[in-house]
Motif scaffolding. Structure first.
Motif, PDB file in Angstrom:
ATOM      1  N   LEU A 222       0.809  -1.218   0.000  1.00  0.00           N
ATOM      2  CA  LEU A 222       0.000   0.000   0.000  1.00  0.00           C
ATOM      3  C   LEU A 222       0.843   1.269   0.000  1.00  0.00           C
ATOM      4  N   LYS A 223       1.917   1.297   0.779  1.00  0.00           N
ATOM      5  CA  LYS A 223       2.701   2.521   0.931  1.00  0.00           C
ATOM      6  C   LYS A 223       3.260   2.994  -0.410  1.00  0.00           C
ATOM      7  N   VAL A 224       3.898   2.092  -1.132  1.00  0.00           N
ATOM      8  CA  VAL A 224       4.480   2.439  -2.434  1.00  0.00           C
ATOM      9  C   VAL A 224       3.386   2.869  -3.411  1.00  0.00           C
ATOM     10  N   THR A 225       2.263   2.150  -3.387  1.00  0.00           N
ATOM     11  CA  THR A 225       1.161   2.467  -4.300  1.00  0.00           C
ATOM     12  C   THR A 225       0.603   3.860  -4.034  1.00  0.00           C
ATOM     13  N   LEU A 226       0.405   4.204  -2.763  1.00  0.00           N
ATOM     14  CA  LEU A 226      -0.155   5.514  -2.425  1.00  0.00           C
ATOM     15  C   LEU A 226       0.765   6.646  -2.870  1.00  0.00           C
ATOM     16  N   ILE A 227       2.063   6.487  -2.640  1.00  0.00           N
ATOM     17  CA  ILE A 227       3.001   7.532  -3.060  1.00  0.00           C
ATOM     18  C   ILE A 227       2.974   7.682  -4.579  1.00  0.00           C
ATOM     19  N   GLY A 228       2.950   6.547  -5.285  1.00  0.00           N
ATOM     20  CA  GLY A 228       2.861   6.600  -6.742  1.00  0.00           C
ATOM     21  C   GLY A 228       1.587   7.284  -7.209  1.00  0.00           C
ATOM     22  N   LEU A 229       0.463   7.015  -6.527  1.00  0.00           N
ATOM     23  CA  LEU A 229      -0.812   7.636  -6.898  1.00  0.00           C
ATOM     24  C   LEU A 229      -0.802   9.139  -6.663  1.00  0.00           C
ATOM     25  N   VAL A 230      -0.247   9.560  -5.535  1.00  0.00           N
ATOM     26  CA  VAL A 230      -0.198  10.996  -5.232  1.00  0.00           C
ATOM     27  C   VAL A 230       0.667  11.726  -6.254  1.00  0.00           C
ATOM     28  N   ILE A 231       1.864  11.182  -6.521  1.00  0.00           N
ATOM     29  CA  ILE A 231       2.750  11.804  -7.514  1.00  0.00           C
ATOM     30  C   ILE A 231       2.073  11.825  -8.885  1.00  0.00           C
ATOM     31  N   GLY A 232       1.537  10.671  -9.277  1.00  0.00           N
ATOM     32  CA  GLY A 232       0.891  10.574 -10.586  1.00  0.00           C
ATOM     33  C   GLY A 232      -0.304  11.493 -10.710  1.00  0.00           C
ATOM     34  N   GLY A 233      -1.139  11.571  -9.655  1.00  0.00           N
ATOM     35  CA  GLY A 233      -2.331  12.416  -9.698  1.00  0.00           C
ATOM     36  C   GLY A 233      -1.999  13.886  -9.834  1.00  0.00           C
ATOM     37  N   ILE A 234      -0.997  14.347  -9.074  1.00  0.00           N
ATOM     38  CA  ILE A 234      -0.610  15.763  -9.122  1.00  0.00           C
ATOM     39  C   ILE A 234      -0.002  16.115 -10.477  1.00  0.00           C
ATOM     40  N   VAL A 235       0.934  15.278 -10.943  1.00  0.00           N
ATOM     41  CA  VAL A 235       1.598  15.557 -12.225  1.00  0.00           C
ATOM     42  C   VAL A 235       0.593  15.516 -13.372  1.00  0.00           C
ATOM     43  N   TYR A 236      -0.305  14.530 -13.354  1.00  0.00           N
ATOM     44  CA  TYR A 236      -1.315  14.429 -14.412  1.00  0.00           C
ATOM     45  C   TYR A 236      -2.222  15.660 -14.413  1.00  0.00           C
ATOM     46  N   GLY A 237      -2.631  16.103 -13.226  1.00  0.00           N
ATOM     47  CA  GLY A 237      -3.474  17.296 -13.143  1.00  0.00           C
ATOM     48  C   GLY A 237      -2.789  18.524 -13.706  1.00  0.00           C
ATOM     49  N   LEU A 238      -1.471  18.651 -13.447  1.00  0.00           N
ATOM     50  CA  LEU A 238      -0.716  19.792 -13.973  1.00  0.00           C
ATOM     51  C   LEU A 238      -0.553  19.699 -15.488  1.00  0.00           C
ATOM     52  N   ILE A 239      -0.279  18.489 -15.984  1.00  0.00           N
ATOM     53  CA  ILE A 239      -0.103  18.306 -17.431  1.00  0.00           C
ATOM     54  C   ILE A 239      -1.382  18.658 -18.179  1.00  0.00           C
ATOM     55  N   GLN A 240      -2.503  18.172 -17.674  1.00  0.00           N
ATOM     56  CA  GLN A 240      -3.789  18.364 -18.342  1.00  0.00           C
ATOM     57  C   GLN A 240      -4.450  19.694 -17.994  1.00  0.00           C
ATOM     58  N   LYS A 241      -3.867  20.422 -17.019  1.00  0.00           N
ATOM     59  CA  LYS A 241      -4.447  21.685 -16.544  1.00  0.00           C
ATOM     60  C   LYS A 241      -5.913  21.491 -16.155  1.00  0.00           C
ATOM     61  N   ARG A 242      -6.146  20.428 -15.421  1.00  0.00           N
ATOM     62  CA  ARG A 242      -7.510  20.092 -15.021  1.00  0.00           C
ATOM     63  C   ARG A 242      -7.972  21.006 -13.890  1.00  0.00           C
ATOM     64  N   PRO A 243      -9.281  21.244 -13.783  1.00  0.00           N
ATOM     65  CA  PRO A 243      -9.794  22.014 -12.646  1.00  0.00           C
ATOM     66  C   PRO A 243      -9.376  21.361 -11.332  1.00  0.00           C
ATOM     67  N   LEU A 244      -9.109  22.181 -10.337  1.00  0.00           N
ATOM     68  CA  LEU A 244      -8.633  21.675  -9.050  1.00  0.00           C
ATOM     69  C   LEU A 244      -9.596  20.659  -8.458  1.00  0.00           C
ATOM     70  N   ILE A 245     -10.892  20.893  -8.611  1.00  0.00           N
ATOM     71  CA  ILE A 245     -11.881  19.997  -8.007  1.00  0.00           C
ATOM     72  C   ILE A 245     -11.784  18.592  -8.600  1.00  0.00           C
ATOM     73  N   LYS A 246     -11.490  18.490  -9.899  1.00  0.00           N
ATOM     74  CA  LYS A 246     -11.383  17.178 -10.533  1.00  0.00           C
ATOM     75  C   LYS A 246     -10.114  16.462 -10.092  1.00  0.00           C
ATOM     76  N   THR A 247      -9.010  17.213 -10.011  1.00  0.00           N
ATOM     77  CA  THR A 247      -7.759  16.607  -9.558  1.00  0.00           C
ATOM     78  C   THR A 247      -7.888  16.106  -8.128  1.00  0.00           C
ATOM     79  N   CYS A 248      -8.505  16.919  -7.270  1.00  0.00           N
ATOM     80  CA  CYS A 248      -8.681  16.529  -5.868  1.00  0.00           C
ATOM     81  C   CYS A 248      -9.551  15.285  -5.747  1.00  0.00           C
ATOM     82  N   PHE A 249     -10.661  15.265  -6.490  1.00  0.00           N
ATOM     83  CA  PHE A 249     -11.562  14.118  -6.382  1.00  0.00           C
ATOM     84  C   PHE A 249     -10.923  12.855  -6.943  1.00  0.00           C
TER      85      PHE A 249
END
Length: 434
Positions: free
Chosen positions: A75-102
């Motif tokens: 779980l620990k490795v997966t969660l860190i990967g998800l957080v990094i991936g989610g933030i970077v993906y949101g920045l790349i796609q310039k998604r609304p903050l609410i969508k990235t957070c959800f």
């Protein structure tokens, strides 16, 4: 989307608590860093290339990767990967903050639930045993529940109905993705880095299969839309004054929904609602539809029934529950005035698609000839929309529509419109998007 923030904040708090609880102890060692970065990269790539498999959302191979990551590294490795991936993906796609957070929060919660269920039945990260078979189901339930929940809040529909509509076409895909995740993990655990290369090959293969399935579905959807257009054209031939009305309402509704920043799948559904909002008129006699002059009270009651007729017709078609709700509610008044047909629902409790259709429908009715009157001028039609903001129409929908009309040159620019309305002593708030 402001009304969704309390729900999203609640989900984020739960996700933050999971991260805080799960990331106790040492976070970094050389192998963990490699896995964290690898999974983060794969999560980003999976989200960048989604597959459209139904009208309510996209599906990616991300769930396969999450199941594989949990089984391989915990779980620990997966969660860190998800957080990094989610933030970077949101920045790349310039998604609304609410969508990235959800999206980031719901993947964290789904992964955590999956891992805790897996370990509760005796499973252990790093070992591929029969206990892992529970992981696809354990992942799918919280994931689909959270996605359905936010869609139900956004679309003003019951949670159970949204969940059924969202998942009726995706069970097979979810099963394939779950089995794929277990297969990926098995290859990596059995063959190390060679297994990782095989995983990449399998991801490409799996995505190709799902892409073909989604392509077939989109072809079927396109044919269905064409069939609907033909049927509505045939219906409108009964009334030459409304010929093309449904198509025009569909076009305006789509543009309003896009202007308001609704999700692409919501936009598609609202456009379909525009095409079919008056299908219930098939149950109204021609003598009433084509009557020259004002309807009497009995005739008006009959014409009002077209919204409930439409709902009944559409509920008989699989997958059209959302459109059925739009057909039923598209004549409701925003302030709950009894002049609205059917339910006395008020304000934002009226389905957003119905509020959009109400404005688009009224605009087309005002700006085209009808048996009982000639079309209004564009200036008078705009004045009617503005005068009825907050009573018949949702103010935000009217403002969005006026921005669309101004941008397309249908009505004067903001400043000219203000001058016209000032002369007529009509108050008008600016339409700029917030």
């Amino acid at each position: 989307m402001r009304h969704l923030w309390p729900f999203v904040i609640g989900i984020d708090i739960v996700a933050a608590a999971i991260i805080f609880y799960s990331l106790r102890g040492p976070l970094i060692d050389s192998m963990n860093i490699i896995w964290q970065l690898l999974f983060a990269l794969l999560f980003i790539l999976a989200e960048l290339y989604p597959l459209n498999i139904n009208q309510d959302g996209d599906m990616t191979v991300s769930s396969s990767l999450q199941i594989a990551a949990l089984l391989i590294a915990g779980l620990k490795v997966t969660l860190i990967g998800l957080v990094i991936g989610g933030i970077v993906y949101g920045l790349i796609q310039k998604r609304p903050l609410i969508k990235t957070c959800f999206n980031t929060a719901q993947t964290i919660i789904s992964s955590a639930v999956t891992y805790y269920v897996f370990t509760a039945v005796g499973g252990q990260a790093g070992l591929l045993t029969a206990h892992a078979l529970i992981m696809p189901v354990a992942y799918m339930l919280p994931n689909t529940l959270l996605v359905s929940w936010i869609l139900s809040l956004s679309q003003r529909l019951p949670l159970w109905l949204t969940w059924l509509e969202l998942n009726k076409d995706t069970v097979a895909h979810s099963a394939i993705l779950g089995i794929g995740g277990l297969t990926f993990a098995g290859l990596v655990l059995s063959y190390g880095w060679l297994g990782s290369l095989l995983v990449i090959v399998l991801i490409i293969f799996l995505r190709t299969i799902l892409y073909q399935a989604s392509l077939n579905l989109r072809t079927m959807q396109a044919r269905f839309v064409q069939t609907v257009k033909v049927l509505m054209t045939a219906l409108e031939l009964r009334d030459p004054y409304t010929h093309g009305h449904s198509s025009r309402v569909a076009v305006w509704s789509r543009k309003i929904a896009q202007e308001m920043g609704l999700a692409p799948k919501e936009v598609e559904m609202i456009e379909m609602g525009g095409l079919m909002h008056d299908v219930g008129k098939v149950g109204v006699p021609d003598t009433i539809l084509n009557k020259q002059g004002k309807l009497d009270s009995d005739e008006f009651e009959l014409i009002k029934n077209h919204t409930t007729f439409g709902e009944q017709i559409l509920l008989g078609m699989e997958g059209m529950e959302t459109v059925a709700s739009m057909a039923r509610q598209h004549h409701l008044y925003y302030n709950g005035d009894k002049r609205g047909y059917n339910d006395q629902v008020v304000g934002e409790n009226i389905f957003i698609g119905s509020r959009i259709l109400g404005v688009a429908d009224a605009w087309d009715a005002m700006t085209t000839d009808r048996p009982y009157r000639k079309a209004l001028s564009l200036e008078k039609a705009v004045i009617e929309l503005i005068k009825n903001k907050g009573t018949q129409f949702d103010p935000q929908v009217v403002n969005a529509f006026l921005r669309v009309l101004q941008r397309e040159g249908v009505i004067p620019t903001e400043q000219t419109l203000l001058e016209i309305l000032e002369k007529k002593q009509i108050y008008y708030a600016p339409t700029q998007a917030k």
